[in-house]
Design a protein around this motif. Sequence first.
Motif, short mmCIF file in Angstrom:
data_model
loop_
_atom_site.label_atom_id
_atom_site.label_comp_id
_atom_site.label_asym_id
_atom_site.label_seq_id
_atom_site.Cartn_x
_atom_site.Cartn_y
_atom_site.Cartn_z
N LEU A 93 64.68 36.11 45.65
CA LEU A 93 65.30 35.36 46.73
C LEU A 93 64.48 35.44 48.00
CD1 LEU A 93 69.03 36.37 46.17
CD2 LEU A 93 67.94 34.20 45.57
N GLN A 94 64.44 34.31 48.74
CA GLN A 94 63.71 34.22 49.99
C GLN A 94 64.60 33.62 51.07
OE1 GLN A 94 60.76 35.56 50.25
NE2 GLN A 94 60.52 35.95 48.04
N PRO A 95 64.33 33.94 52.35
CA PRO A 95 65.11 33.31 53.42
C PRO A 95 65.10 31.79 53.29
CG PRO A 95 63.78 35.10 54.29
CD PRO A 95 63.36 34.93 52.85
N GLY A 96 66.27 31.21 53.48
CA GLY A 96 66.43 29.77 53.31
C GLY A 96 67.08 29.39 51.99
N ASP A 97 67.04 30.29 51.00
CA ASP A 97 67.68 30.01 49.72
C ASP A 97 69.20 30.00 49.87
OD1 ASP A 97 65.26 29.87 48.38
OD2 ASP A 97 65.36 31.93 47.60
N ILE A 98 69.85 29.22 49.02
CA ILE A 98 71.31 29.16 48.95
C ILE A 98 71.72 29.60 47.55
CG2 ILE A 98 73.39 27.75 49.16
CD1 ILE A 98 71.89 27.97 51.77
N VAL A 99 72.55 30.63 47.47
CA VAL A 99 72.98 31.17 46.17
C VAL A 99 74.47 30.89 46.01
CG1 VAL A 99 73.02 33.18 44.66
CG2 VAL A 99 71.30 33.04 46.48
N ARG A 100 74.81 30.22 44.91
CA ARG A 100 76.21 29.90 44.62
C ARG A 100 76.60 30.53 43.29
NH1 ARG A 100 79.77 25.13 45.60
NH2 ARG A 100 81.22 24.92 43.84
N VAL A 101 77.72 31.23 43.28
CA VAL A 101 78.29 31.81 42.06
C VAL A 101 79.67 31.22 41.87
CG1 VAL A 101 78.87 33.90 40.79
CG2 VAL A 101 77.07 33.98 42.53
N GLU A 102 79.93 30.73 40.67
CA GLU A 102 81.23 30.13 40.37
C GLU A 102 81.76 30.69 39.07
OE1 GLU A 102 83.23 25.69 39.72
OE2 GLU A 102 81.31 25.90 40.78
N ILE A 103 83.05 31.03 39.06
CA ILE A 103 83.71 31.48 37.85
C ILE A 103 84.96 30.63 37.64
CG2 ILE A 103 84.81 33.40 36.63
CD1 ILE A 103 83.07 35.32 38.17
N GLU A 104 85.07 30.14 36.44
CA GLU A 104 86.20 29.30 36.06
C GLU A 104 87.52 29.92 36.51
OE1 GLU A 104 87.97 27.52 31.83
OE2 GLU A 104 86.35 29.00 31.85
N ARG A 105 88.34 29.13 37.18
CA ARG A 105 89.69 29.48 37.62
C ARG A 105 89.73 30.45 38.80
NH1 ARG A 105 93.78 30.88 32.98
NH2 ARG A 105 95.17 30.53 34.76
N LEU A 106 88.57 30.99 39.19
CA LEU A 106 88.55 31.94 40.31
C LEU A 106 87.92 31.36 41.56
CD1 LEU A 106 87.47 35.25 38.52
CD2 LEU A 106 89.77 34.30 38.81
N GLY A 107 87.25 30.21 41.46
CA GLY A 107 86.59 29.61 42.62
C GLY A 107 85.12 29.97 42.68
N HIS A 108 84.54 29.83 43.87
CA HIS A 108 83.11 30.10 44.03
C HIS A 108 82.84 30.77 45.37
CE1 HIS A 108 83.17 26.43 46.53
NE2 HIS A 108 82.08 26.92 47.09
N ILE A 109 81.70 31.46 45.42
CA ILE A 109 81.17 31.95 46.69
C ILE A 109 79.79 31.32 46.86
CG2 ILE A 109 82.49 34.09 46.57
CD1 ILE A 109 79.95 35.56 45.75
N GLU A 110 79.35 31.19 48.10
CA GLU A 110 78.04 30.58 48.36
C GLU A 110 77.45 31.21 49.61
OE1 GLU A 110 77.36 26.32 47.53
OE2 GLU A 110 76.80 26.19 49.65
N ASN A 111 76.26 31.76 49.46
CA ASN A 111 75.66 32.54 50.55
C ASN A 111 74.24 32.11 50.80
OD1 ASN A 111 77.44 34.56 48.68
ND2 ASN A 111 77.86 34.90 50.83
N ALA A 112 73.92 31.92 52.07
CA ALA A 112 72.55 31.61 52.48
C ALA A 112 71.78 32.91 52.67
CB ALA A 112 72.56 30.81 53.78
N VAL A 113 70.55 32.91 52.21
CA VAL A 113 69.68 34.07 52.41
C VAL A 113 68.98 33.93 53.76
CG1 VAL A 113 67.72 35.39 51.52
CG2 VAL A 113 69.29 34.25 49.93
N ALA A 114 69.00 34.98 54.55
CA ALA A 114 68.37 34.96 55.88
C ALA A 114 67.57 36.24 56.09
CB ALA A 114 69.44 34.83 56.96
N ASP A 115 66.65 36.19 57.03
CA ASP A 115 65.94 37.41 57.41
C ASP A 115 66.93 38.38 58.04
OD1 ASP A 115 63.17 36.96 56.72
OD2 ASP A 115 63.14 35.41 58.28
#
Length: 287
Positions: A262-284
């Motif tokens: 992972l590098q600054p500027g990347d966007i990481v999204r994790v999703e699990i069925e029926r539980l929703g998702h989280i999404e986080n931007a990577v920063a310095d």
Amino acid sequence: MKLARYTYGDVTTIGAVVEDRVVPLASLDASAPSTIREVLAAGPALIDRLTGKLAGATSGVPLAEVRLEAPIPDPQKYLAIGMNYHDHAEESAKAGMTVPKNQLWFNKQVTCITGPYDPIYKPRVSEKMDYEAELGVVIGKRCRYVSVEDAPSVIGGYFVANDVSARDWQFKSPTFTLGKSFDSHGPIGPWITTADDIDDPHALQMELWVNGEPRQKASTGDMIHNIWQQIHELSQVMTLEPGDLIATGTCANVGIALGKFLQPGDIVRVEIERLGHIENAVADEPV
């Protein structure tokens, strides 16, 4: 029930998510606890009562207008299991790692916890920051020496997690804890889905994307040691408390296996069925 901790205006409180709005628990029951950990500790009777009142509730605020926070920001423990999916164990073995015969546990120090949409910071001292999509479990009942058969009864709910890892720090020590515990490397959420809403936590689809590119995809049924076995194992050693968090392992195609950290500027999204998702931007990491 989906229990969220959120900020609206200048006030942070807890509520229940219903479709596109969130209803404050205090509006359903003035005596309701003020933290999700206390709600879970109160047991199924309170969940049932709140669920019944939620059916006719007309109050609430649009979900789009609130800031979702880490649902449990201050657990006493955040425990995680390593190499617990068959395909991830295979890719680890190919990389020369020893695959454990028993459950491999480590701590994520609780100061790593951050919100479901907050930034995750690339440490100044690490060049190998990685992602790991994981199903999270929160304990709802104080327990010790729990049998495999009784383990479902001590679970309060489930959440989406990213076990962010600094691989260079993880592998320079005999234990994983340092490489797993950097500040902000524990995004969780977006809420806690209570256990009564999930019939089988071992039958959920889990996926992760980086910048929209699919990286990880698996069924939670692909675990080597299932959730009940994990709780049984941990409870032989320690008392598990309401609000304690467990990350149940990741599947194949982590960044280190692909040579894509992972590098600054990347966007990481994790999703699990029926539980929703989280999404986080990577920063310095802030100075």
